[in-house]
Enzyme design. Structure first.
Site, PDB file in Angstrom:
ATOM      1  N   GLU A 158      39.542  16.460  87.868  1.00 16.50           N
ATOM      2  CA  GLU A 158      40.674  17.005  87.109  1.00 16.50           C
ATOM      3  C   GLU A 158      40.744  16.474  85.679  1.00 16.50           C
ATOM      4  O   GLU A 158      40.863  17.288  84.739  1.00 16.50           O
ATOM      5  CB  GLU A 158      41.996  16.724  87.849  1.00 16.50           C
TER       6      GLU A 158
ATOM      7  N   CYS B 200      45.417  11.784  89.397  1.00 16.00           N
ATOM      8  CA  CYS B 200      45.064  13.069  88.793  1.00 16.00           C
ATOM      9  C   CYS B 200      46.283  13.975  88.669  1.00 16.00           C
ATOM     10  O   CYS B 200      46.363  14.813  87.763  1.00 16.00           O
ATOM     11  CB  CYS B 200      43.981  13.748  89.622  1.00 16.00           C
TER      12      CYS B 200
ATOM     13  N   ALA C  77      13.403  22.086 113.863  1.00 14.25           N
ATOM     14  CA  ALA C  77      12.486  23.197 113.605  1.00 14.25           C
ATOM     15  C   ALA C  77      11.728  23.455 114.897  1.00 14.25           C
ATOM     16  O   ALA C  77      11.029  22.573 115.406  1.00 14.25           O
ATOM     17  CB  ALA C  77      11.523  22.855 112.476  1.00 14.25           C
TER      18      ALA C  77
ATOM     19  N   ARG D 172      18.750  17.509 102.318  1.00  9.91           N
ATOM     20  CA  ARG D 172      18.613  16.052 102.169  1.00  9.91           C
ATOM     21  C   ARG D 172      19.307  15.573 100.897  1.00  9.91           C
ATOM     22  O   ARG D 172      19.960  14.530 100.886  1.00  9.91           O
ATOM     23  CB  ARG D 172      17.133  15.657 102.129  1.00  9.91           C
TER      24      ARG D 172
ATOM     25  N   ASP E 242       4.934   9.938 112.967  1.00 10.32           N
ATOM     26  CA  ASP E 242       4.848  10.812 111.789  1.00 10.32           C
ATOM     27  C   ASP E 242       4.627  10.044 110.487  1.00 10.32           C
ATOM     28  O   ASP E 242       4.170  10.617 109.508  1.00 10.32           O
ATOM     29  CB  ASP E 242       6.124  11.645 111.651  1.00 10.32           C
TER      30      ASP E 242
ATOM     31  N   ARG F  72      11.770  15.628  97.866  1.00  9.94           N
ATOM     32  CA  ARG F  72      10.544  15.841  97.090  1.00  9.94           C
ATOM     33  C   ARG F  72      10.649  17.010  96.113  1.00  9.94           C
ATOM     34  O   ARG F  72       9.682  17.335  95.429  1.00  9.94           O
ATOM     35  CB  ARG F  72       9.357  16.043  98.044  1.00  9.94           C
TER      36      ARG F  72
END
Length: 467
Positions: free
Chosen positions: A56, A88, A158, A188, A204, A211
Protein backbone atom coordinates in the site's frame (compact mmCIF):
# COMPACT_ATOMS: atom_id res chain seq x y z
CA UNK A 1 -21.63 0.61 -2.71
CA UNK A 2 -21.31 -3.11 -3.48
CA UNK A 3 -18.59 -4.74 -5.53
CA UNK A 4 -19.07 -4.11 -9.26
CA UNK A 5 -17.73 -5.92 -12.35
CA UNK A 6 -15.21 -3.08 -12.75
CA UNK A 7 -14.07 -3.68 -9.16
CA UNK A 8 -13.56 -7.36 -9.93
CA UNK A 9 -11.50 -6.49 -12.98
CA UNK A 10 -9.15 -4.28 -10.98
CA UNK A 11 -8.97 -6.82 -8.17
CA UNK A 12 -8.04 -9.54 -10.66
CA UNK A 13 -5.16 -7.30 -11.78
CA UNK A 14 -4.12 -6.78 -8.14
CA UNK A 15 -4.13 -10.55 -7.54
CA UNK A 16 -1.98 -11.13 -10.63
CA UNK A 17 0.41 -8.46 -9.38
CA UNK A 18 0.60 -10.10 -5.93
CA UNK A 19 1.89 -13.35 -7.43
CA UNK A 20 5.09 -11.68 -8.64
CA UNK A 21 6.74 -12.02 -5.25
CA UNK A 22 5.29 -15.30 -4.01
CA UNK A 23 7.93 -17.12 -2.01
CA UNK A 24 10.09 -14.00 -1.70
CA UNK A 25 8.46 -11.93 1.07
CA UNK A 26 9.69 -13.89 4.14
CA UNK A 27 6.99 -14.16 6.81
CA UNK A 28 4.88 -11.40 5.27
CA UNK A 29 2.24 -12.15 2.64
CA UNK A 30 2.78 -11.08 -0.95
CA UNK A 31 0.03 -8.48 -1.36
CA UNK A 32 -0.99 -6.57 -4.47
CA UNK A 33 -2.37 -3.01 -4.38
CA UNK A 34 -3.74 -0.77 -7.13
CA UNK A 35 -4.71 2.90 -6.76
CA UNK A 36 -7.40 3.75 -9.35
CA UNK A 37 -8.76 7.19 -10.15
CA UNK A 38 -11.51 7.75 -12.73
CA UNK A 39 -10.98 4.24 -14.09
CA UNK A 40 -7.22 4.69 -14.56
CA UNK A 41 -4.49 2.95 -12.53
CA UNK A 42 -2.33 5.76 -11.08
CA UNK A 43 -0.31 3.65 -8.63
CA UNK A 44 0.46 -0.04 -8.20
CA UNK A 45 2.80 -2.17 -6.10
CA UNK A 46 3.44 -5.60 -4.61
CA UNK A 47 4.96 -6.34 -1.20
CA UNK A 48 8.71 -5.86 -1.60
CA UNK A 49 11.16 -8.76 -1.62
CA UNK A 50 11.95 -9.57 1.99
CA UNK A 51 8.50 -8.41 3.13
CA UNK A 52 8.99 -4.63 3.42
CA UNK A 53 7.84 -2.11 2.45
CA UNK A 54 4.25 -3.29 2.14
CA UNK A 55 2.29 -2.86 -1.07
CA UNK A 56 0.00 0.00 0.00
CA UNK A 57 2.58 2.70 0.86
CA UNK A 58 4.51 1.92 -2.32
CA UNK A 59 1.39 2.22 -4.50
CA UNK A 60 0.31 5.41 -2.70
CA UNK A 61 3.74 6.97 -3.17
CA UNK A 62 3.57 6.23 -6.89
CA UNK A 63 0.09 7.79 -7.13
CA UNK A 64 1.06 10.86 -5.09
CA UNK A 65 -1.60 13.58 -5.10
CA UNK A 66 -3.74 11.52 -7.48
CA UNK A 67 -4.50 9.15 -4.58
CA UNK A 68 -6.83 11.74 -2.99
CA UNK A 69 -10.39 10.70 -3.76
CA UNK A 70 -9.22 7.51 -5.52
CA UNK A 71 -10.11 3.84 -4.90
CA UNK A 72 -7.53 1.41 -3.54
CA UNK A 73 -7.76 -2.29 -4.44
CA UNK A 74 -5.91 -4.47 -1.96
CA UNK A 75 -5.73 -8.27 -1.98
CA UNK A 76 -5.44 -8.46 1.85
CA UNK A 77 -6.92 -6.25 4.55
CA UNK A 78 -4.52 -3.34 5.25
CA UNK A 79 -2.61 -3.79 8.50
CA UNK A 80 -3.68 -1.70 11.49
CA UNK A 81 -0.88 -2.35 13.99
CA UNK A 82 2.50 -0.74 14.51
CA UNK A 83 5.28 -3.20 13.69
CA UNK A 84 8.55 -2.41 11.97
CA UNK A 85 6.53 -0.11 9.69
CA UNK A 86 3.50 2.14 10.37
CA UNK A 87 0.02 0.71 9.69
CA UNK A 88 -0.97 0.63 6.02
CA UNK A 89 -4.49 1.70 7.01
CA UNK A 90 -3.01 4.95 8.35
CA UNK A 91 -1.21 5.54 5.04
CA UNK A 92 -4.46 5.11 3.08
CA UNK A 93 -6.16 7.59 5.41
CA UNK A 94 -3.31 10.11 5.20
CA UNK A 95 -3.33 10.09 1.39
CA UNK A 96 -7.07 10.82 1.32
CA UNK A 97 -8.25 7.66 -0.44
CA UNK A 98 -12.06 7.72 -0.73
CA UNK A 99 -12.74 3.98 -1.04
CA UNK A 100 -10.92 0.71 -0.35
CA UNK A 101 -11.88 -2.61 -1.94
CA UNK A 102 -10.48 -5.68 -0.18
CA UNK A 103 -10.37 -9.28 -1.36
CA UNK A 104 -9.49 -11.16 1.87
CA UNK A 105 -9.85 -10.21 5.53
CA UNK A 106 -6.60 -10.79 7.44
CA UNK A 107 -6.84 -13.65 10.00
CA UNK A 108 -3.88 -12.23 11.97
CA UNK A 109 -5.48 -11.32 15.34
CA UNK A 110 -3.50 -8.06 15.37
CA UNK A 111 -5.33 -6.99 12.22
CA UNK A 112 -8.49 -9.04 11.67
CA UNK A 113 -11.25 -6.48 11.12
CA UNK A 114 -9.30 -3.67 12.80
CA UNK A 115 -7.91 -2.34 9.55
CA UNK A 116 -11.41 -2.16 8.10
CA UNK A 117 -12.74 -0.42 11.23
CA UNK A 118 -9.91 2.11 11.16
CA UNK A 119 -10.68 3.00 7.55
CA UNK A 120 -14.43 3.28 8.10
CA UNK A 121 -13.94 5.40 11.24
CA UNK A 122 -11.96 7.81 9.04
CA UNK A 123 -14.93 8.12 6.67
CA UNK A 124 -13.51 5.85 3.95
CA UNK A 125 -15.94 3.55 2.19
CA UNK A 126 -14.84 -0.10 2.44
CA UNK A 127 -16.06 -3.12 0.45
CA UNK A 128 -14.78 -6.62 1.16
CA UNK A 129 -14.89 -10.03 -0.49
CA UNK A 130 -14.03 -8.98 -4.06
CA UNK A 131 -12.86 -12.16 -5.84
CA UNK A 132 -12.33 -13.68 -2.41
CA UNK A 133 -11.80 -17.25 -3.64
CA UNK A 134 -9.08 -16.13 -6.04
CA UNK A 135 -7.57 -13.87 -3.41
CA UNK A 136 -7.40 -16.71 -0.88
CA UNK A 137 -5.65 -18.93 -3.41
CA UNK A 138 -2.99 -16.27 -3.99
CA UNK A 139 -2.51 -15.95 -0.21
CA UNK A 140 -2.78 -19.68 0.55
CA UNK A 141 0.62 -19.98 2.22
CA UNK A 142 0.12 -17.01 4.51
CA UNK A 143 -3.45 -17.96 5.41
CA UNK A 144 -2.50 -21.57 6.20
CA UNK A 145 0.39 -20.55 8.44
CA UNK A 146 -1.84 -18.07 10.27
CA UNK A 147 -4.84 -20.36 10.77
CA UNK A 148 -3.27 -23.84 10.95
CA UNK A 149 0.23 -23.08 12.24
CA UNK A 150 1.88 -24.94 9.35
CA UNK A 151 2.88 -24.33 5.72
CA UNK A 152 0.52 -24.80 2.80
CA UNK A 153 1.55 -28.14 1.28
CA UNK A 154 1.53 -28.88 -2.45
CA UNK A 155 2.17 -32.44 -3.64
CA UNK A 156 3.52 -32.65 -7.19
CA UNK A 157 3.56 -35.97 -9.04
CA UNK A 158 4.45 -36.82 -12.64
CA UNK A 159 2.82 -40.12 -13.66
CA UNK A 160 3.49 -42.17 -16.78
CA UNK A 161 0.82 -43.69 -18.97
CA UNK A 162 1.21 -46.99 -17.10
CA UNK A 163 0.87 -45.34 -13.67
CA UNK A 164 4.54 -45.11 -12.70
CA UNK A 165 6.60 -42.24 -11.27
CA UNK A 166 10.03 -43.71 -11.96
CA UNK A 167 12.05 -46.88 -12.39
CA UNK A 168 13.66 -48.66 -9.47
CA UNK A 169 17.43 -48.29 -9.30
CA UNK A 170 17.66 -46.09 -12.38
CA UNK A 171 17.94 -42.63 -10.81
CA UNK A 172 16.08 -39.77 -12.42
CA UNK A 173 13.70 -40.83 -15.18
CA UNK A 174 12.29 -38.16 -17.49
CA UNK A 175 8.52 -38.51 -17.62
CA UNK A 176 7.15 -35.11 -18.63
CA UNK A 177 8.24 -32.92 -21.52
CA UNK A 178 10.03 -29.55 -21.48
CA UNK A 179 6.85 -27.47 -21.23
CA UNK A 180 5.65 -29.25 -18.10
CA UNK A 181 9.11 -29.15 -16.54
CA UNK A 182 9.26 -25.39 -17.12
CA UNK A 183 5.94 -25.02 -15.30
CA UNK A 184 7.34 -26.94 -12.34
CA UNK A 185 10.29 -24.52 -12.23
CA UNK A 186 7.78 -21.66 -11.89
CA UNK A 187 6.07 -23.51 -9.03
CA UNK A 188 9.41 -23.95 -7.25
CA UNK A 189 10.16 -20.24 -7.64
CA UNK A 190 6.87 -19.37 -5.89
CA UNK A 191 7.47 -21.76 -2.98
CA UNK A 192 9.38 -21.21 0.27
CA UNK A 193 10.69 -24.77 0.63
CA UNK A 194 10.86 -28.06 -1.30
CA UNK A 195 10.98 -31.49 0.35
CA UNK A 196 12.02 -35.00 -0.72
CA UNK A 197 12.73 -38.25 1.06
CA UNK A 198 16.21 -39.68 1.46
CA UNK A 199 15.50 -42.40 -1.12
CA UNK A 200 14.89 -39.80 -3.81
CA UNK A 201 17.88 -37.76 -2.68
CA UNK A 202 20.18 -40.78 -3.00
CA UNK A 203 18.81 -42.35 -6.18
CA UNK A 204 18.22 -39.14 -8.17
CA UNK A 205 20.95 -36.88 -6.74
CA UNK A 206 18.74 -33.86 -7.48
CA UNK A 207 19.58 -30.18 -7.18
CA UNK A 208 15.99 -29.10 -6.39
CA UNK A 209 16.79 -25.53 -7.45
CA UNK A 210 15.06 -23.20 -9.91
CA UNK A 211 16.78 -23.47 -13.28
CA UNK A 212 14.70 -20.97 -15.27
CA UNK A 213 17.05 -18.20 -16.46
CA UNK A 214 16.56 -15.11 -14.34
CA UNK A 215 14.78 -16.95 -11.52
CA UNK A 216 17.71 -18.88 -10.08
CA UNK A 217 17.81 -16.61 -7.01
CA UNK A 218 14.28 -17.71 -6.15
CA UNK A 219 15.29 -21.31 -5.43
CA UNK A 220 13.47 -22.62 -2.34
CA UNK A 221 15.03 -24.00 0.85
CA UNK A 222 15.75 -27.70 0.20
CA UNK A 223 14.65 -30.21 2.85
CA UNK A 224 15.47 -33.93 2.98
CA UNK A 225 13.81 -36.41 5.34
CA UNK A 226 16.99 -38.22 6.37
CA UNK A 227 16.52 -40.06 9.68
CA UNK A 228 20.02 -41.53 9.92
CA UNK A 229 22.11 -38.91 8.04
CA UNK A 230 22.55 -41.10 4.98
CA UNK A 231 22.73 -38.27 2.41
CA UNK A 232 25.87 -38.85 0.30
CA UNK A 233 28.52 -36.28 1.13
CA UNK A 234 29.35 -36.00 -2.57
CA UNK A 235 25.74 -35.23 -3.53
CA UNK A 236 24.72 -32.09 -5.41
CA UNK A 237 22.71 -30.98 -2.41
CA UNK A 238 25.74 -31.00 -0.14
CA UNK A 239 27.97 -29.41 -2.79
CA UNK A 240 25.58 -26.45 -3.17
CA UNK A 241 24.45 -26.04 0.46
CA UNK A 242 26.21 -22.70 0.84
CA UNK A 243 24.50 -21.36 -2.28
CA UNK A 244 20.95 -22.54 -1.50
CA UNK A 245 20.08 -23.70 2.05
CA UNK A 246 19.77 -27.44 2.71
CA UNK A 247 18.08 -28.83 5.83
CA UNK A 248 18.32 -32.50 6.79
CA UNK A 249 15.56 -33.70 9.10
CA UNK A 250 17.15 -36.42 11.22
CA UNK A 251 15.78 -38.60 14.00
CA UNK A 252 16.25 -37.40 17.57
CA UNK A 253 18.18 -40.57 18.41
CA UNK A 254 21.09 -39.43 16.19
CA UNK A 255 21.22 -36.01 17.84
CA UNK A 256 24.46 -35.24 19.70
CA UNK A 257 22.25 -34.23 22.64
CA UNK A 258 20.30 -37.48 22.69
CA UNK A 259 22.17 -38.93 25.68
CA UNK A 260 21.53 -35.96 27.96
CA UNK A 261 17.93 -35.73 26.73
CA UNK A 262 17.10 -39.38 27.41
CA UNK A 263 13.52 -39.62 28.56
CA UNK A 264 12.74 -36.00 27.68
CA UNK A 265 10.09 -35.42 24.97
CA UNK A 266 11.54 -33.90 21.78
CA UNK A 267 9.30 -30.86 22.18
CA UNK A 268 11.29 -29.71 25.21
CA UNK A 269 14.79 -30.30 23.86
CA UNK A 270 16.96 -27.16 24.00
CA UNK A 271 16.52 -24.64 21.18
CA UNK A 272 19.52 -23.56 19.13
CA UNK A 273 20.09 -20.92 16.48
CA UNK A 274 19.11 -21.58 12.90
CA UNK A 275 21.99 -20.61 10.63
CA UNK A 276 21.78 -21.65 7.01
CA UNK A 277 18.34 -20.14 6.32
CA UNK A 278 18.55 -16.92 8.32
CA UNK A 279 15.00 -17.53 9.51
CA UNK A 280 13.46 -17.68 12.97
CA UNK A 281 16.11 -18.79 15.52
CA UNK A 282 13.87 -21.11 17.52
CA UNK A 283 14.42 -24.19 15.37
CA UNK A 284 17.89 -25.31 14.41
CA UNK A 285 20.76 -27.67 15.18
CA UNK A 286 23.57 -26.94 17.62
CA UNK A 287 26.94 -25.81 16.41
CA UNK A 288 30.01 -27.75 17.47
CA UNK A 289 30.88 -24.88 19.81
CA UNK A 290 27.43 -24.92 21.38
CA UNK A 291 27.62 -28.67 21.96
CA UNK A 292 31.05 -28.35 23.56
CA UNK A 293 29.91 -25.42 25.71
CA UNK A 294 26.94 -27.36 27.02
CA UNK A 295 29.12 -30.40 27.59
CA UNK A 296 31.60 -28.26 29.57
CA UNK A 297 28.80 -26.76 31.65
CA UNK A 298 27.41 -30.18 32.46
CA UNK A 299 30.88 -31.40 33.45
CA UNK A 300 31.42 -28.41 35.76
CA UNK A 301 28.02 -28.86 37.36
CA UNK A 302 28.91 -32.43 38.38
CA UNK A 303 32.66 -32.43 38.88
CA UNK A 304 32.47 -35.62 40.94
CA UNK A 305 31.37 -37.62 37.92
CA UNK A 306 34.33 -39.29 36.23
CA UNK A 307 34.98 -38.32 32.66
CA UNK A 308 34.53 -41.07 30.15
CA UNK A 309 36.43 -41.73 26.96
CA UNK A 310 33.65 -44.01 25.74
CA UNK A 311 31.44 -42.14 23.26
CA UNK A 312 28.39 -44.14 22.22
CA UNK A 313 26.05 -43.28 19.37
CA UNK A 314 23.79 -41.28 21.67
CA UNK A 315 26.55 -39.54 23.61
CA UNK A 316 27.70 -35.95 23.18
CA UNK A 317 30.75 -36.15 20.96
CA UNK A 318 34.09 -34.51 21.60
CA UNK A 319 35.34 -31.78 19.24
CA UNK A 320 36.16 -33.11 15.79
CA UNK A 321 38.78 -31.68 13.47
CA UNK A 322 37.82 -30.75 9.93
CA UNK A 323 40.05 -33.61 8.84
CA UNK A 324 38.10 -36.55 10.20
CA UNK A 325 38.39 -40.27 9.73
CA UNK A 326 42.17 -40.44 9.43
CA UNK A 327 43.79 -41.21 6.11
CA UNK A 328 41.38 -41.54 3.23
CA UNK A 329 41.84 -44.56 1.04
CA UNK A 330 42.55 -44.09 -2.64
CA UNK A 331 39.66 -42.42 -4.41
CA UNK A 332 37.93 -41.42 -1.16
CA UNK A 333 38.85 -37.76 -0.93
CA UNK A 334 35.96 -35.81 0.55
CA UNK A 335 34.37 -32.56 -0.63
CA UNK A 336 36.18 -29.25 -0.30
CA UNK A 337 35.27 -26.89 2.53
CA UNK A 338 34.14 -23.79 0.55
CA UNK A 339 35.29 -21.49 3.37
CA UNK A 340 38.74 -22.81 4.26
CA UNK A 341 39.39 -24.65 0.99
CA UNK A 342 40.36 -27.71 3.02
CA UNK A 343 39.66 -31.19 1.83
CA UNK A 344 37.18 -32.83 4.18
CA UNK A 345 38.15 -36.46 4.57
CA UNK A 346 35.79 -38.96 6.02
CA UNK A 347 35.51 -42.74 6.15
CA UNK A 348 34.70 -44.14 2.72
CA UNK A 349 31.53 -45.78 4.03
CA UNK A 350 30.12 -42.35 4.89
CA UNK A 351 30.21 -41.11 1.30
CA UNK A 352 28.06 -43.65 -0.46
CA UNK A 353 24.58 -43.04 0.92
CA UNK A 354 24.58 -45.88 3.47
CA UNK A 355 23.46 -45.15 7.02
CA UNK A 356 26.24 -44.58 9.59
CA UNK A 357 26.70 -47.71 11.69
CA UNK A 358 28.66 -46.42 14.68
CA UNK A 359 29.19 -43.25 16.69
CA UNK A 360 32.49 -42.31 15.06
CA UNK A 361 31.01 -42.63 11.59
CA UNK A 362 27.98 -40.58 12.63
CA UNK A 363 30.13 -37.85 14.16
CA UNK A 364 32.34 -37.73 11.07
CA UNK A 365 29.38 -37.42 8.78
CA UNK A 366 27.75 -34.73 10.91
CA UNK A 367 30.96 -32.69 11.01
CA UNK A 368 31.43 -32.80 7.24
CA UNK A 369 27.80 -31.96 6.53
CA UNK A 370 27.83 -28.95 8.84
CA UNK A 371 31.20 -27.78 7.51
CA UNK A 372 29.70 -27.85 4.01
CA UNK A 373 26.85 -25.61 5.14
CA UNK A 374 24.13 -28.25 5.61
CA UNK A 375 21.79 -27.62 8.53
CA UNK A 376 20.69 -30.64 10.54
CA UNK A 377 17.55 -30.53 12.65
CA UNK A 378 16.42 -33.29 14.95
CA UNK A 379 12.70 -33.89 14.61
CA UNK A 380 11.08 -37.23 13.74
CA UNK A 381 11.08 -37.16 9.91
CA UNK A 382 8.05 -39.42 9.71
CA UNK A 383 5.75 -37.27 11.82
CA UNK A 384 4.88 -34.37 9.51
CA UNK A 385 2.33 -33.13 12.03
CA UNK A 386 5.36 -32.22 14.19
CA UNK A 387 7.70 -31.13 11.42
CA UNK A 388 5.31 -28.75 9.64
CA UNK A 389 4.61 -26.49 12.66
CA UNK A 390 8.35 -26.40 13.30
CA UNK A 391 8.91 -25.19 9.73
CA UNK A 392 6.17 -22.59 10.21
CA UNK A 393 8.11 -21.12 13.14
CA UNK A 394 10.99 -20.73 10.69
CA UNK A 395 8.83 -18.56 8.43
CA UNK A 396 8.11 -21.31 5.87
CA UNK A 397 4.60 -20.61 4.57
CA UNK A 398 4.56 -22.91 1.54
CA UNK A 399 6.08 -26.35 1.02
CA UNK A 400 6.38 -28.37 -2.19
CA UNK A 401 6.62 -32.14 -1.73
CA UNK A 402 8.27 -33.62 -4.82
CA UNK A 403 9.20 -37.19 -3.99
CA UNK A 404 9.26 -40.03 -3.76
CA UNK A 405 6.34 -42.43 -3.42
CA UNK A 406 6.83 -43.14 0.31
CA UNK A 407 7.12 -39.46 1.16
CA UNK A 408 4.01 -38.66 -0.88
CA UNK A 409 2.05 -41.37 0.94
CA UNK A 410 3.33 -40.07 4.29
CA UNK A 411 1.83 -36.61 3.74
CA UNK A 412 -1.33 -37.94 2.10
CA UNK A 413 -2.06 -40.40 4.89
CA UNK A 414 -1.45 -37.69 7.49
CA UNK A 415 -4.05 -35.51 5.76
CA UNK A 416 -1.52 -32.71 5.40
CA UNK A 417 -1.68 -32.08 1.65
CA UNK A 418 -3.58 -28.97 0.59
CA UNK A 419 -3.04 -29.04 -3.17
CA UNK A 420 -2.23 -31.82 -5.62
CA UNK A 421 -0.61 -31.17 -8.99
CA UNK A 422 -0.89 -34.39 -10.96
CA UNK A 423 0.90 -34.51 -14.31
CA UNK A 424 0.02 -37.31 -16.73
CA UNK A 425 2.45 -38.06 -19.55
CA UNK A 426 2.17 -40.46 -22.52
CA UNK A 427 5.53 -42.07 -21.62
CA UNK A 428 5.49 -45.77 -20.70
CA UNK A 429 7.92 -46.86 -17.95
CA UNK A 430 7.37 -50.62 -18.23
CA UNK A 431 9.07 -53.29 -16.16
CA UNK A 432 10.67 -52.17 -12.91
CA UNK A 433 8.49 -49.10 -12.61
CA UNK A 434 7.70 -47.47 -9.27
CA UNK A 435 3.94 -47.27 -8.88
CA UNK A 436 2.45 -43.85 -8.26
CA UNK A 437 0.88 -43.41 -4.81
CA UNK A 438 -1.95 -41.48 -6.43
CA UNK A 439 -3.92 -41.26 -9.64
CA UNK A 440 -6.93 -39.33 -10.87
CA UNK A 441 -9.22 -42.22 -9.90
CA UNK A 442 -8.26 -42.23 -6.21
CA UNK A 443 -7.96 -38.58 -5.18
CA UNK A 444 -8.67 -38.36 -1.42
CA UNK A 445 -12.02 -37.02 -0.29
CA UNK A 446 -12.17 -33.31 0.44
CA UNK A 447 -10.32 -32.27 -2.71
CA UNK A 448 -11.99 -30.31 -5.51
CA UNK A 449 -10.84 -30.60 -9.11
CA UNK A 450 -9.78 -27.06 -9.99
CA UNK A 451 -9.13 -27.63 -13.68
CA UNK A 452 -7.02 -29.22 -16.39
CA UNK A 453 -4.22 -27.65 -18.41
CA UNK A 454 -2.08 -29.00 -21.22
CA UNK A 455 1.67 -28.43 -21.37
CA UNK A 456 2.80 -29.87 -24.67
CA UNK A 457 1.64 -33.50 -24.66
CA UNK A 458 1.37 -33.61 -20.85
CA UNK A 459 -1.85 -33.02 -18.90
CA UNK A 460 -1.94 -31.30 -15.52
CA UNK A 461 -4.91 -31.88 -13.22
CA UNK A 462 -5.01 -29.70 -10.13
CA UNK A 463 -6.92 -30.48 -6.95
CA UNK A 464 -7.33 -28.35 -3.84
CA UNK A 465 -8.82 -28.54 -0.38
CA UNK A 466 -10.81 -25.55 0.84
CA UNK A 467 -8.80 -22.99 2.84
Amino acid sequence: MSVTPDDEGFMAAAIRLSRRHLGRTATNPSVGCLIVRDGVIVGQAVTAIGGRPHAEPQALAEAGQLARGATAYVTLEPCSHHGKTPPCAEALIAYGVARVVISVTDPDPRVSGRGITMLRDAGIEVDTGALEAEGRRSLAGYLTRQTKNRPYVTLKLAVSADGMIGRAGKGQVTITGPEARAEVQTLRAETDAILVGIGTAISDDPLLTVRTPGLEAQSPIRIVLDPSLALPLTSKLVATARDVPVILVASENVSPLAADAEGIPPSVLPDYRGRATGLDPSFGPPTRGEIDKEHDQNSQADSSSPATEDVGQAAIPQPISLLVGGEARAGEAGPIDPVNRLELRTPGRAEGGTSPTDAADLDSRRAVLEAAGVEIVYCNPYHPEVLLPALATRGVSSLLVEGGAKTARLFLEAGLVDRIQLYHAPVVIGEGGIESPLDATDIPSGFTHMGTQMFGVDRLDEYERGL
